[in-house]
Design a protein around this motif. Structure first.
Motif, mmCIF file in Angstrom:
data_model
loop_
_atom_site.group_PDB
_atom_site.id
_atom_site.type_symbol
_atom_site.label_atom_id
_atom_site.label_comp_id
_atom_site.label_asym_id
_atom_site.label_seq_id
_atom_site.Cartn_x
_atom_site.Cartn_y
_atom_site.Cartn_z
ATOM 1 N N VAL A 11 21.286 29.883 -13.305
ATOM 2 C CA VAL A 11 19.934 30.310 -12.934
ATOM 3 C C VAL A 11 19.619 29.909 -11.496
ATOM 4 N N PHE A 12 19.997 28.693 -11.134
ATOM 5 C CA PHE A 12 19.748 28.232 -9.766
ATOM 6 C C PHE A 12 20.434 29.119 -8.735
ATOM 7 N N ARG A 13 21.685 29.436 -8.981
ATOM 8 C CA ARG A 13 22.424 30.268 -8.029
ATOM 9 C C ARG A 13 21.759 31.630 -7.869
ATOM 10 N N GLU A 14 21.318 32.205 -8.980
ATOM 11 C CA GLU A 14 20.683 33.521 -8.914
ATOM 12 C C GLU A 14 19.330 33.436 -8.204
ATOM 13 N N MET A 15 18.576 32.360 -8.450
ATOM 14 C CA MET A 15 17.300 32.168 -7.755
ATOM 15 C C MET A 15 17.529 32.062 -6.253
ATOM 16 N N TYR A 16 18.585 31.364 -5.892
ATOM 17 C CA TYR A 16 18.850 31.160 -4.468
ATOM 18 C C TYR A 16 19.267 32.451 -3.775
ATOM 19 N N ILE A 17 20.217 33.174 -4.364
ATOM 20 C CA ILE A 17 20.726 34.367 -3.677
ATOM 21 C C ILE A 17 19.745 35.533 -3.750
ATOM 22 N N ARG A 18 18.731 35.413 -4.616
ATOM 23 C CA ARG A 18 17.733 36.473 -4.683
ATOM 24 C C ARG A 18 16.493 36.139 -3.851
ATOM 25 N N TYR A 19 16.104 34.873 -3.821
ATOM 26 C CA TYR A 19 14.850 34.514 -3.159
ATOM 27 C C TYR A 19 14.969 33.407 -2.117
ATOM 28 N N PHE A 20 15.413 32.227 -2.532
ATOM 29 C CA PHE A 20 15.197 31.042 -1.710
ATOM 30 C C PHE A 20 16.046 30.972 -0.450
ATOM 31 N N PHE A 21 17.118 31.769 -0.373
ATOM 32 C CA PHE A 21 17.888 31.777 0.872
ATOM 33 C C PHE A 21 17.029 32.277 2.030
ATOM 34 N N ARG A 22 16.025 33.085 1.721
ATOM 35 C CA ARG A 22 15.174 33.654 2.774
ATOM 36 C C ARG A 22 14.296 32.597 3.445
ATOM 37 N N LEU A 23 14.140 31.454 2.799
ATOM 38 C CA LEU A 23 13.326 30.380 3.373
ATOM 39 C C LEU A 23 14.103 29.560 4.396
ATOM 40 N N HIS A 24 15.406 29.809 4.501
ATOM 41 C CA HIS A 24 16.240 28.995 5.385
ATOM 42 C C HIS A 24 16.996 29.822 6.412
ATOM 43 N N SER A 25 16.631 31.094 6.539
ATOM 44 C CA SER A 25 17.302 31.945 7.525
ATOM 45 C C SER A 25 16.269 32.777 8.271
ATOM 46 N N ILE A 26 16.610 33.154 9.492
ATOM 47 C CA ILE A 26 15.694 33.896 10.363
ATOM 48 C C ILE A 26 15.922 35.387 10.156
ATOM 49 N N SER A 27 14.887 36.078 9.700
ATOM 50 C CA SER A 27 15.012 37.515 9.447
ATOM 51 C C SER A 27 13.639 38.168 9.520
ATOM 52 N N SER A 28 13.640 39.497 9.465
ATOM 53 C CA SER A 28 12.386 40.253 9.478
ATOM 54 C C SER A 28 11.957 40.662 8.079
ATOM 55 N N SER A 29 12.616 40.143 7.053
ATOM 56 C CA SER A 29 12.278 40.483 5.673
ATOM 57 C C SER A 29 10.839 40.081 5.349
ATOM 58 N N PRO A 30 10.111 40.896 4.573
ATOM 59 C CA PRO A 30 8.744 40.533 4.175
ATOM 60 C C PRO A 30 8.675 39.216 3.408
ATOM 61 N N SER A 31 9.780 38.836 2.770
ATOM 62 C CA SER A 31 9.828 37.558 2.057
ATOM 63 C C SER A 31 10.524 36.474 2.864
ATOM 64 N N GLY A 32 10.904 36.784 4.100
ATOM 65 C CA GLY A 32 11.562 35.802 4.950
ATOM 66 C C GLY A 32 10.575 34.777 5.475
ATOM 67 N N ILE A 33 11.088 33.645 5.911
ATOM 68 C CA ILE A 33 10.222 32.555 6.353
ATOM 69 C C ILE A 33 9.405 32.940 7.580
ATOM 70 N N VAL A 34 9.926 33.808 8.450
ATOM 71 C CA VAL A 34 9.168 34.234 9.635
ATOM 72 C C VAL A 34 7.934 35.027 9.201
ATOM 73 N N SER A 35 8.132 35.990 8.311
ATOM 74 C CA SER A 35 7.010 36.798 7.825
ATOM 75 C C SER A 35 6.006 35.954 7.057
ATOM 76 N N LEU A 36 6.488 35.001 6.277
ATOM 77 C CA LEU A 36 5.578 34.147 5.509
ATOM 78 C C LEU A 36 4.711 33.301 6.437
ATOM 79 N N CYS A 37 5.315 32.773 7.492
ATOM 80 C CA CYS A 37 4.544 31.988 8.463
ATOM 81 C C CYS A 37 3.490 32.857 9.143
ATOM 82 N N LEU A 38 3.892 34.052 9.540
ATOM 83 C CA LEU A 38 2.964 34.971 10.197
ATOM 84 C C LEU A 38 1.848 35.388 9.241
#
Length: 507
Positions: free
Chosen positions: A370-397
């Motif tokens: 479950v952890f691996r699937e949570m990470y590769i579907r969602y939480f990896f976006r909190l630790h990488s720079i991208s333009s994804s709506p769920s990415g950390i850059v978009s969340l900060c903005l």
């Protein structure tokens, strides 16, 4: 337009079919089809009857549903591979620069300490680790020489420095766009759009007012049991939008993620465990230190210390995780076991935290899956720079714009005293509030992440916390005093805060 949509749909179907053909599920269905001696081509229309009568239809539907959530986004057929990972060149450049910085830190540490990035453990050491595998929390290695590779504030500074070279900020219509720290032009949703998307949250609030809470909850639990019984991933995701019943959450999350605990999954986990025992990595020491500094000192998570070591150490050896880097702007940092350099199957990657899931799963292989699937579907976006709506850059903005638009006086006041809201909220968002909320409230928040298939709710909650403490924050005169006001979030109730912020502000 219709032809383009049809072409995209055909491409999506082809990609899903190709991925499923290499899956264990495909092998199982094919094997059973051969056993009953039927002519079987898995994806042809004629075999719908076989799928229904054999019981494989639901599993195949869930597998397709998962692929729709993790596959590469539609793109032009001639687009280069890097565009699939991240379409914006300046984001790719920033991510590559950040990775070089992290790798340089790791390599410098390896050189300074004389510790290889990866090595084979001697037989005696392997035996010792095997014996204490379930009691690693009792081990007290000397980790004083090992320093964290980076802190959240370092990552935030990188995000603040992001600039789109093709965008002239002076052309922005609103002066408020300059108040925040994030200055990249990305589309993020405002409250009216969020209200429309999260209308279920409003209905659940009305439901509690209109009927007996006991009756409402009892019926809701019965509905959840039916969803679990039906084993329908799409229905489970819809159910999760209004929060999962405590006793059903583990099953519902696993169903949403299509995370099974079949014999092959258990075997895979055991193979990863063997890899941990056989090979020692530099990053193992960083994992030990991180767990010791965080979970071991946490009132909620210290009891799961052994589980955390096991899962995180296994995750760092799991080459199956490399698959998600096809749609992740990041490139995995790798080291190679001595003597096997360049072999992709021997590469290792470095992981995040897992503690909250320990409350749901007491079987290591299931917890890991479950952890691996949570990470590769969602939480990896909190630790990488991208333009994804769920990415950390978009969340900060999004967080900054929500505050600027709906609490402008508060935002301006904090900015004037040198207490930019994002500098306070960033540590919450980059961890999806893990370690800050009480466990029951954190799991309710993560219900919505799974239910809406988005991390946007993290930014909304961060803004809602500021709104809730706005009166006190208007009285502070420094960053330190603002941080003190927001230091303890453990008593907050997630859903009332989000409901009030979204719907009271929208009215």
């Amino acid at each position: 337009m219709l032809m383009e949509e049809g072409s995209e749909l055909s491409l999506t179907i082809a990609q899903i079919v190709q991925r499923l053909k290499g899956s264990h599920l495909h092998s199982q269905i094919e094997r059973q089809a051969k056993l009953i001696k039927c002519l079987f081509f898995l994806y042809s229309f004629q075999n719908l009857i076989f799928l229904k009568t054999s019981g494989w239809e639901r599993q195949l539907q869930n597998a397709v549903y998962r692929e729709l959530h993790v596959q590469l986004p539609p793109s032009h057929p001639t687009a280069p591979p890097e565009h699939l990972k991240e379409p914006l060149a300046y984001m790719r450049k920033a991510q590559a620069s950040w990775e070089k910085r992290v790798l340089k830190s790791l390599n410098s540490m390896s050189t300074e300490l004389g510790v290889p990035l990866a090595r084979m453990r001697p037989p005696v050491e392997q035996k010792e680790l095997t014996n204490k595998w379930n009691e690693m929390g009792t081990d007290e290695p000397d980790l004083t020489r090992f320093r964290p590779v980076y802190a959240p504030k370092d990552f935030l500074e990188v995000l603040i420095s992001l600039q789109n070279p093709n965008h002239d900020s002076s052309e922005d219509v609103s002066v408020r766009s300059h108040w925040g720290l994030i200055q990249v032009p990305l589309n993020v949703r405002d409250i009216p759009q969020l209200v429309w998307t999260h209308v279920d949250v409003w209905f659940i609030a009305i439901g509690h007012l209109c009927v007996s809470i006991y009756l409402f909850e009892n019926e809701y639990v019965q509905m959840g049991k039916k969803v679990v019984l039906e084993q329908d991933s799409a229905a489970a995701q819809q159910y999760s939008r209004q929060g999962c019943s405590t006793g059903l959450r583990a099953d519902l999350w696993a169903l949403i993620l299509n995370s099974t605990n079949q014999p092959q999954d258990v075997m895979h986990y055991e193979q990863l465990t063997a890899g941990v025992i056989q090979h020692d990595l530099l990053v193992d020491n960083l994992i030990y230190k991180d767990v010791k500094l965080t979970a071991s000192n946490d009132d909620y998570y210290f009891v799961f210390e052994d589980f955390l070591y096991q899962v995180l150490l296994c995750f760092s050896r799991d080459t199956a995780v490399l698959e998600h880097f096809k749609y992740n702007s990041a490139t995995p940092p790798k080291s190679f076991i001595q003597g096997r350099g360049g072999d992709e199957e021997c590469a290792v990657v470095y992981p995040p935290n897992v503690a909250p899931l320990c409350f749901l799963y007491n079987e290591p292989s299931k917890l890991y899956s479950v952890f691996r699937e949570m990470y590769i579907r969602y939480f990896f976006r909190l630790h990488s720079i991208s333009s994804s709506p769920s990415g950390i850059v978009s969340l900060c903005l999004q967080f900054e714009r929500l505050l600027q638009s709906h609490l402008p006086q508060l935002f301006y006041h904090l900015r004037q005293i040198g207490a930019q809201p994002l500098r306070i909220a960033f540590k919450w968002m980059v961890r999806a509030f893990s370690g800050y909320l009480s466990t029951d409230q954190l799991l309710l928040l993560w219900d919505r992440i799974l239910g809406y298939d988005s991390l946007e709710v993290v930014a909304v909650l961060a803004a809602a916390v500021f709104a809730f403490r706005a009166e006190n924050l208007m009285e502070v005169t420094s960053l330190a005093s603002a941080e003190a006001v927001l230091a303890d979030l453990s008593t907050l109730k997630v859903m009332p805060l989000i409901q009030i912020f979204l719907f009271a502000t929208a009215i």
